[in-house]
Scaffold this active site. Structure first.
Site, PDB file in Angstrom:
ATOM      1  N   ASP A  34       0.840  -1.196   0.000  1.00 17.56           N
ATOM      2  CA  ASP A  34       0.000   0.000   0.000  1.00 17.56           C
ATOM      3  C   ASP A  34       0.875   1.246   0.000  1.00 17.56           C
ATOM      4  OD1 ASP A  34      -2.020  -1.770   0.146  1.00 17.56           O
ATOM      5  OD2 ASP A  34      -2.759  -1.156   2.134  1.00 17.56           O
ATOM      6  N   ALA A  35       1.981   1.179   0.735  1.00 19.03           N
ATOM      7  CA  ALA A  35       2.852   2.354   0.857  1.00 19.03           C
ATOM      8  C   ALA A  35       3.447   2.733  -0.500  1.00 19.03           C
ATOM      9  CB  ALA A  35       3.959   2.079   1.860  1.00 19.03           C
ATOM     10  N   GLU A  36       3.895   1.716  -1.251  1.00 17.55           N
ATOM     11  CA  GLU A  36       4.456   1.997  -2.580  1.00 17.55           C
ATOM     12  C   GLU A  36       3.398   2.619  -3.486  1.00 17.55           C
ATOM     13  OE1 GLU A  36       7.170  -1.244  -4.354  1.00 17.55           O
ATOM     14  OE2 GLU A  36       6.392  -2.089  -2.478  1.00 17.55           O
ATOM     15  N   ASP A  38       0.763   4.329  -2.547  1.00 22.00           N
ATOM     16  CA  ASP A  38       0.491   5.705  -2.110  1.00 22.00           C
ATOM     17  C   ASP A  38       1.575   6.665  -2.587  1.00 22.00           C
ATOM     18  OD1 ASP A  38      -1.747   4.783  -0.903  1.00 22.00           O
ATOM     19  OD2 ASP A  38      -0.916   4.766   1.135  1.00 22.00           O
ATOM     20  N   SER A  83     -35.531  -6.632 -16.382  1.00 23.79           N
ATOM     21  CA  SER A  83     -35.364  -7.380 -15.136  1.00 23.79           C
ATOM     22  C   SER A  83     -35.534  -8.859 -15.461  1.00 23.79           C
ATOM     23  CB  SER A  83     -36.345  -6.914 -14.082  1.00 23.79           C
ATOM     24  OG  SER A  83     -37.640  -7.060 -14.575  1.00 23.79           O
ATOM     25  N   LEU A  84     -35.423  -9.698 -14.488  1.00 21.50           N
ATOM     26  CA  LEU A  84     -35.433 -11.141 -14.765  1.00 21.50           C
ATOM     27  C   LEU A  84     -36.656 -11.812 -14.172  1.00 21.50           C
ATOM     28  CD1 LEU A  84     -31.719 -12.042 -13.935  1.00 21.50           C
ATOM     29  CD2 LEU A  84     -32.800 -12.210 -16.178  1.00 21.50           C
ATOM     30  N   GLU A 114     -24.535 -18.332 -14.237  1.00 20.83           N
ATOM     31  CA  GLU A 114     -23.599 -17.507 -13.473  1.00 20.83           C
ATOM     32  C   GLU A 114     -24.273 -17.038 -12.200  1.00 20.83           C
ATOM     33  OE1 GLU A 114     -22.898 -14.973 -16.776  1.00 20.83           O
ATOM     34  OE2 GLU A 114     -24.418 -13.530 -16.198  1.00 20.83           O
ATOM     35  N   LYS A 116     -25.986 -14.882  -9.325  1.00 18.35           N
ATOM     36  CA  LYS A 116     -26.762 -13.641  -9.288  1.00 18.35           C
ATOM     37  C   LYS A 116     -26.374 -12.933  -8.004  1.00 18.35           C
ATOM     38  CE  LYS A 116     -31.456 -11.882  -9.893  1.00 18.35           C
ATOM     39  NZ  LYS A 116     -31.543 -11.022  -8.721  1.00 18.35           N
ATOM     40  N   ASP A 118     -26.219 -10.105  -5.253  1.00 14.68           N
ATOM     41  CA  ASP A 118     -27.234  -9.216  -4.725  1.00 14.68           C
ATOM     42  C   ASP A 118     -26.638  -7.846  -4.433  1.00 14.68           C
ATOM     43  OD1 ASP A 118     -29.832  -9.066  -4.189  1.00 14.68           O
ATOM     44  OD2 ASP A 118     -29.771 -10.080  -2.245  1.00 14.68           O
ATOM     45  N   GLU A 178     -23.360  -5.261 -11.567  1.00 15.11           N
ATOM     46  CA  GLU A 178     -23.938  -5.070 -10.241  1.00 15.11           C
ATOM     47  C   GLU A 178     -22.883  -4.439  -9.341  1.00 15.11           C
ATOM     48  OE1 GLU A 178     -27.042  -6.137 -10.193  1.00 15.11           O
ATOM     49  OE2 GLU A 178     -27.592  -6.550  -8.101  1.00 15.11           O
ATOM     50  N   TYR A 228     -19.335  -6.025 -10.292  1.00 12.30           N
ATOM     51  CA  TYR A 228     -19.321  -7.363 -10.887  1.00 12.30           C
ATOM     52  C   TYR A 228     -19.980  -7.172 -12.244  1.00 12.30           C
ATOM     53  CZ  TYR A 228     -21.769 -11.852 -11.796  1.00 12.30           C
ATOM     54  OH  TYR A 228     -22.301 -12.975 -12.361  1.00 12.30           O
ATOM     55  N   LYS A 318     -34.076 -18.598  -8.318  1.00 17.22           N
ATOM     56  CA  LYS A 318     -33.959 -17.951  -7.008  1.00 17.22           C
ATOM     57  C   LYS A 318     -33.902 -19.021  -5.937  1.00 17.22           C
ATOM     58  CE  LYS A 318     -34.412 -13.314  -7.084  1.00 17.22           C
ATOM     59  NZ  LYS A 318     -35.532 -12.543  -6.654  1.00 17.22           N
ATOM     60  N   CYS A 430     -31.605 -23.344  36.234  1.00 14.01           N
ATOM     61  CA  CYS A 430     -32.374 -23.801  37.381  1.00 14.01           C
ATOM     62  C   CYS A 430     -31.382 -24.475  38.327  1.00 14.01           C
ATOM     63  CB  CYS A 430     -33.435 -24.790  36.893  1.00 14.01           C
ATOM     64  SG  CYS A 430     -34.167 -25.753  38.218  1.00 14.01           S
TER      65      CYS A 430
HETATM   66  S1  IVH Z   1     -28.629 -10.273 -16.390  1.00 14.87           S
HETATM   67  C1  IVH Z   1     -31.975  -9.302 -19.004  1.00 14.87           C
HETATM   68  N1  IVH Z   1     -26.850 -11.395 -14.848  1.00 14.87           N
HETATM   69  O1  IVH Z   1     -30.326  -9.109 -11.113  1.00 14.87           O
HETATM   70  C2  IVH Z   1     -30.842  -9.636 -18.150  1.00 14.87           C
HETATM   71  N2  IVH Z   1     -28.364  -9.838 -13.872  1.00 14.87           N
HETATM   72  O2  IVH Z   1     -33.478  -8.581 -12.313  1.00 14.87           O
HETATM   73  C3  IVH Z   1     -30.790  -8.763 -16.982  1.00 14.87           C
HETATM   74  N3  IVH Z   1     -28.028  -9.448 -11.481  1.00 14.87           N
HETATM   75  O3  IVH Z   1     -30.621  -6.077 -10.560  1.00 14.87           O
HETATM   76  C4  IVH Z   1     -29.695  -8.911 -16.087  1.00 14.87           C
HETATM   77  N4  IVH Z   1     -26.326 -10.808 -11.253  1.00 14.87           N
HETATM   78  O4  IVH Z   1     -28.351  -6.351 -11.856  1.00 14.87           O
HETATM   79  C5  IVH Z   1     -27.884 -10.538 -14.908  1.00 14.87           C
HETATM   80  N5  IVH Z   1     -25.234 -12.446 -13.587  1.00 14.87           N
HETATM   81  C6  IVH Z   1     -26.245 -11.586 -13.678  1.00 14.87           C
HETATM   82  C7  IVH Z   1     -26.710 -10.865 -12.544  1.00 14.87           C
HETATM   83  C8  IVH Z   1     -27.789  -9.999 -12.689  1.00 14.87           C
HETATM   84  C9  IVH Z   1     -27.128  -9.950 -10.631  1.00 14.87           C
HETATM   85  C10 IVH Z   1     -29.079  -8.482 -11.116  1.00 14.87           C
HETATM   86  C11 IVH Z   1     -29.275  -7.347 -12.071  1.00 14.87           C
HETATM   87  C12 IVH Z   1     -30.655  -6.874 -11.714  1.00 14.87           C
HETATM   88  C13 IVH Z   1     -31.336  -8.156 -11.374  1.00 14.87           C
HETATM   89  C14 IVH Z   1     -32.145  -8.660 -12.571  1.00 14.87           C
END
Ligand code: IVH
Length: 681
Positions: A34-36, A38, A83-84, A114, A116, A118, A178, A228, A318, A430
């Site tokens: 870290d020092a190098e 900085d 969204s998914l 892959e 997901k 959070d 994310e 990510y 999920k 007790c």
């Molecule tokens: S794909 C249409 N890949 O999950 C594809 N989303 O509802 C849309 N998320 O908040 C996203 N990891 O940011 C994808 N490997 C991943 C993910 C990912 C997390 C999040 C995304 C969004 C929610 C999707």
């Protein structure tokens, strides 16, 4: 310094700082201190201060320092951020994949799975390789411009620097991903907040989302955020035609991507990946709430399209929710087998992961105080795997003033004797050693499935016999007055014969079960097995010294102390000798011991991270067959740590303690050499 030299040096410094930052935050493998780091950063700051005309937006000095703004401006996403949809069971995963087969008209479609993660979704646009704009997802069509905040995230490249020169950078590239916080960073952040008298954050996700939307970027910069990246949005220039290759392109351009995207050719492979993530989710240093399944081919993605803001080419498997909210209707006290008064929350029944939860442990009075729980409170309950449900937090916003505080009784609710809290103990106990509640619980435990497993001798019978005075210690179970039992309601000749038979059979249970059954403080199935494996006979256990106990893998000093106290107590020794006279087996036998002469025999092993070819259960079974003992935490007693993908802190600890680390493949090789598994597995 001449101006040309200054320009050269500035370029040099920027390139070095970029590389060190990448090594630290993307690869997790720093090569300088870290020092190098900085020192180089300070030199660059000084030169830029002397030559402000040379400052560029992508200079490493420009991550932090922008002034706070009063509001974020709104931006429109070039391509909507969808969204998914969710699936929550194996059947639903299969149905979803089948639907893709049907809609696409193909019977074989490649998918990518892959994690997901959070956190909070973002879009980051690069023009000519330079970060131009970062935005939140917002409603998917419009989001907020959080460019200055995104730039403070240390693994976000300010300028794209390909790992190899020949890699072409698209003129415009929108990276989607994310923003999240690692669990360890989150915990550290909360520790610091508590020290500073600030309120801690509830979880890594809220803390990441909140940090990203700070109006003062200096606040965002002080939070340990990470990116990510999981995909490409809008792009101009050459981008590959499959999702998997896009991830590889992002990696090659220096973006943080998962090492664990998996290309799956069959439905079974997809499901296996989902399961394997479920198995390791609690061991990871980041929170995942599921697995994303995506069609690999981008043309096919376009063909499949989207309905109501959700693509048909991707879905999220999920994980079963492990936390739910419900109401505490009452708090009851259970008296345990050691006489401890255990507060239990009686809940409004709630379904968590397919099981109806009605009660949750509150552990002890310190825990009640820490949580600030009152009767009538709405609380968050967690049930992770087979673990006993517990209360995580109170939802204070749901209070309406009708809640009643709870205080621990100072009398035993069963026998009325005093209940006191001894110094250094968390539990109130007790004081009556012959409190019927204790004996009831002890007998219940003794006959239970994990202990002596006496068939037909359930909890109810245990309590009944104790209350009738038929059992006053464990030895009475093997010396029952059958005439008296015969006079009880519900006992015919046949049921007596069956019960006698199963009591007789239980005498042959191995030592490990007997040790567990005795109800020694801190000794459950796992520790009982460790003791039985080590001593093999009761006699040897009874002669153990405190030091010898402490040397057993998996047994710490507190447990060793409890065992030592137990075996020193004359009453316990008398009880054990009576059990022996009554014909109970007092040794472990050989069959459970596993191989004694293989490479893994006698080794203490810890598994961490995601295994690809074996499940955790299989790996544990094989290791035990090979004569190894599998424990859960890494200590100096550990001989070997098997590290899968995405290992957590256990791997770090193994490195710190210089414990030998091997991969899953190496483990399989050892198991093959020992003849435990066949080659080709
Ligand atoms: S794909 C249409 N890949 O999950 C594809 N989303 O509802 C849309 N998320 O908040 C996203 N990891 O940011 C994808 N490997 C991943 C993910 C990912 C997390 C999040 C995304 C969004 C929610 C999707």
């Amino acid at each position: 310094m001449a101006n040309v030299d200054v320009t050269t040096r500035i370029d040099e410094l920027r390139a070095l700082l970029h590389r060190y930052n990448y090594e630290y935050f993307v690869l997790d493998a720093p090569t300088v201190s870290d020092a190098e780091f900085d020192e180089l950063m300070n030199e660059l700051r000084r030169l830029e201060a002397e030559h402000p005309e040379l400052i560029t937006a992508d200079s490493p000095t420009q991550r932090i320092g922008a002034e706070p703004s009063s509001a974020f401006s709104t931006i429109r996403h070039e391509i909507p951020m969808l969204s998914l949809s969710n699936v929550t069971s194996e059947q639903e995963v299969r149905d979803w994949v089948d639907r893709v087969y049907r809609l696409s008209g193909h019977q074989s479609v490649a998918f990518v799975t892959e994690p997901k993660i959070d956190g909070s979704a973002v879009s980051i646009i690069y023009r000519d390789g330079v970060l131009e704009r970062g935005a939140t997802r917002g409603d998917g069509v419009t989001g907020e411009d959080v460019t200055t905040n995104i730039k403070t995230v240390r693994n976000v490249p300010l300028r794209i620097t390909p790992l190899q020169e020949e890699i072409e950078v698209p003129t415009v590239l929108e990276v989607r991903g994310e923003i999240y916080m690692r669990r360890s960073d989150f915990e550290e952040l909360n520790r610091r907040r508590l020290d500073a008298g600030e309120t801690p954050f509830a979880n890594p996700r809220n803390s990441a989302a909140g940090s990203l939307r700070q109006l003062d970027p200096r606040l965002t910069a002080a939070r340990p955020l990470r990116l990510y990246s999981y995909g490409v949005g809008y792009a101009e220039g050459n981008v590959p035609g499959t999702h998997f290759e896009q991830i590889e392109m992002l990696r090659a351009l220096g973006f943080p991507v998962t090492d664990n995207a998996r290309l799956c050719e069959t439905l079974d492979e997809v499901w296996r990946e989902c399961e394997s993530w479920l198995e390791v989710r609690n061991d990871l240093d980041y929170e995942i709430d599921g697995v994303v399944i995506k069609v690999n081919d981008l043309n096919l993605q376009t063909e499949l399209g989207a309905v109501s803001r959700e693509p048909r080419w991707a879905t999220a498997y999920k994980f079963p929710a492990i936390q739910k909210t419900t109401v505490i209707n009452d708090i009851e006290i259970n008296v345990g087998r050691t006489g401890s008064l255990n507060p239990v929350a009686i809940l409004e029944p709630v379904e968590i992961g397919g099981v109806t939860v009605r009660r949750a442990t509150l552990h002890n009075e310190d825990e009640i105080e820490r949580l600030g729980v009152m009767i009538g409170d709405t609380v968050v309950v967690e049930r992770a795997g087979d673990v006993i449900p517990k209360i995580i937090a109170v939802v204070e916003a749901k209070r309406d003033g009708s809640e009643r505080p709870f205080s621990m009784p100072d009398q035993c609710p069963v026998c009325g004797a005093q209940a006191v809290r001894l110094e250094g103990e968390v539990a109130r106990e007790c004081v009556n050693v012959s409190c019927p509640a204790r004996l009831r619980e002890q007998v219940r435990h003794f006959v239970s499935r994990g202990a002596m497993d006496i068939e037909g001798f359930g909890s109810k019978l245990a309590v009944r016999f104790v209350d009738l005075g038929l059992i006053s210690d464990f030895s009475d179970i093997y010396d029952l007055d059958w005439d008296q039992v015969g006079q009880l309601e519900g006992f015919g000749a046949k049921s007596i014969e069956n019960l006698q038979q199963s009591i007789e059979t239980s005498k042959q249970q191995p030592l490990s079960r007997l040790i567990n059954a005795l109800g020694i403080r801190h000794i459950g199935e796992r520790n009982a097995r460790a003791l039985a494996h080590h001593f093999r006979t009761m006699d040897r256990l009874l002669h153990a010294s405190r030091e010898e106990l402490e040397l057993i893998p998996g047994i710490g000093s507190v447990v060793a102390e409890a065992v030592f106290d137990f075996i020193q107590e004359p009453k316990n020794r008398e009880l054990i000798s009576r059990l022996e006279q009554l014909g109970l087996r007092m040794d472990e036998g050989e069959q459970a011991a596993g191989r004694a002469d293989g490479a893994l025999s006698g080794k203490t092993v810890v598994l961490t991270g995601r295994l690809d070819r074996l499940t955790r259960t299989q790996a544990t079974e094989y290791l035990e067959q090979a004569g190894a003992q599998v424990t859960s935490s890494v200590s100096r007693k550990t001989d070997l740590v098997i590290v899968g993908a995405d290992p957590g802190s256990k791997a770090d600890r193994a490195r710190d303690l210089e414990v030998t680390i091997i991969s899953e493949d190496e483990l399989l090789e050892l198991l093959q050499n020992d003849g435990i598994v066949e080659s080709g597995q």
